[in-house]
Every structure is written in structure tokens, then in C-alpha cells.
Design a protein around this motif. Sequence first.
Motif, mmCIF file in Angstrom:
data_model
loop_
_atom_site.group_PDB
_atom_site.id
_atom_site.type_symbol
_atom_site.label_atom_id
_atom_site.label_comp_id
_atom_site.label_asym_id
_atom_site.label_seq_id
_atom_site.Cartn_x
_atom_site.Cartn_y
_atom_site.Cartn_z
ATOM 1 N N ALA A 28 132.131 -48.157 -33.063
ATOM 2 C CA ALA A 28 133.525 -47.878 -32.710
ATOM 3 C C ALA A 28 134.140 -49.032 -31.915
ATOM 4 O O ALA A 28 135.302 -48.974 -31.533
ATOM 5 C CB ALA A 28 133.622 -46.575 -31.912
ATOM 6 N N GLY A 29 133.345 -50.074 -31.675
ATOM 7 C CA GLY A 29 133.858 -51.250 -30.996
ATOM 8 C C GLY A 29 133.661 -51.278 -29.494
ATOM 9 O O GLY A 29 134.162 -52.162 -28.814
ATOM 10 N N ASP B 135 126.760 -58.874 -24.517
ATOM 11 C CA ASP B 135 125.857 -59.564 -25.441
ATOM 12 C C ASP B 135 126.183 -59.238 -26.891
ATOM 13 O O ASP B 135 126.127 -60.107 -27.763
ATOM 14 C CB ASP B 135 124.399 -59.247 -25.123
ATOM 15 C CG ASP B 135 124.066 -57.775 -25.286
ATOM 16 O OD1 ASP B 135 124.887 -56.926 -24.880
ATOM 17 O OD2 ASP B 135 122.983 -57.464 -25.810
ATOM 18 N N LEU B 136 126.547 -57.992 -27.151
ATOM 19 C CA LEU B 136 126.900 -57.595 -28.520
ATOM 20 C C LEU B 136 128.296 -58.058 -28.899
ATOM 21 O O LEU B 136 128.538 -58.443 -30.043
ATOM 22 C CB LEU B 136 126.779 -56.077 -28.683
ATOM 23 C CG LEU B 136 125.380 -55.514 -28.490
ATOM 24 C CD1 LEU B 136 125.400 -53.997 -28.632
ATOM 25 C CD2 LEU B 136 124.401 -56.142 -29.460
ATOM 26 N N ASN C 189 138.551 -56.975 -32.045
ATOM 27 C CA ASN C 189 138.844 -56.822 -30.620
ATOM 28 C C ASN C 189 137.896 -55.808 -29.992
ATOM 29 O O ASN C 189 138.314 -54.699 -29.645
ATOM 30 C CB ASN C 189 140.304 -56.379 -30.415
ATOM 31 C CG ASN C 189 141.286 -57.430 -30.847
ATOM 32 O OD1 ASN C 189 141.218 -58.554 -30.390
ATOM 33 N ND2 ASN C 189 142.190 -57.070 -31.747
ATOM 34 N N PRO C 190 136.634 -56.168 -29.822
ATOM 35 C CA PRO C 190 135.715 -55.195 -29.235
ATOM 36 C C PRO C 190 136.080 -54.910 -27.782
ATOM 37 O O PRO C 190 136.650 -55.755 -27.091
ATOM 38 C CB PRO C 190 134.353 -55.902 -29.321
ATOM 39 C CG PRO C 190 134.685 -57.352 -29.313
ATOM 40 C CD PRO C 190 135.996 -57.460 -30.039
#
Length: 128
Positions: free
Chosen positions: A92-93, A98-99, A107-108
Motif C-alpha cells: 500500500a506504499g 530502507d524499502l 510516492n511511498p
Amino acid sequence: MSDMVSSAFGSLAMMTSVLCSPEGYFEYEAAHGTVQRHYYKHLNGEETSTNSVATIFAWTGALRKRGELDGINELVDFADKLEKACIDTIEAGKMTKDLALLTDEKNPTVLNSRDFIVAVRETLDKLL
């Protein structure tokens, strides 16, 4: 070797390992390279963005095994749902730094350690 493989495929903090003895004893553990450094930052009151997925999956692995050994299907189901909640949260972001550095997500939402766990909990609540 495990550190090399995990870093080639993303994040060491996503890796768990399962050790099994010839006698049938199991140990579930998380392989983390930065936790000690982050822990010292936490002690100094600094915000961290520790990816807790490997730790969560180590626990879910152990809980699932205990449920299988004792015939507790609800425990196995809980472990499955907690793992799914982690994956769904990331997909879902919502993720740790790190990820976010590795994702193709446009746009996480980069979360600190606590907020990531809270996001996983919110996702888990919907699955339970």
C-alpha cells in the motif's frame, strides 16, 4: 552468505532464517545488520526507521510452528494474517526508509519504526 544474498535482493531487514536441529527443535530468527546502530540512536532520543518485517516474520514463523505442533488452527491463522498485514502495508506504499529507497512506488510513505508497526497493526485489525 545470507547477508550477501539478502542485500542483493533488497534489504537484510526483510530476511528471516529457520534453524532446525536433528532432534526436531526449531529456532526462528531475524537477520538484521542495522538494529544495534538504530537501538543506540533510539537510546539517544533520535528517531529511527528500522524495518521490523524480519523480526515479525521470525515471530510468526515460531507462532505458526507452535500452532501446528499443538493443533491450534487459530494461532496458525493469526500468524498468516500478521504476515499478510506486513505485506499489504508495504504494497500500500507504507514502508520504512530502507524499502522506500528500493521501491518503484512513485510516492511511498516513509515511516519511522513505531509508525510502521502502527500501520501494520491497522492493516492487521482489518484482517482479523
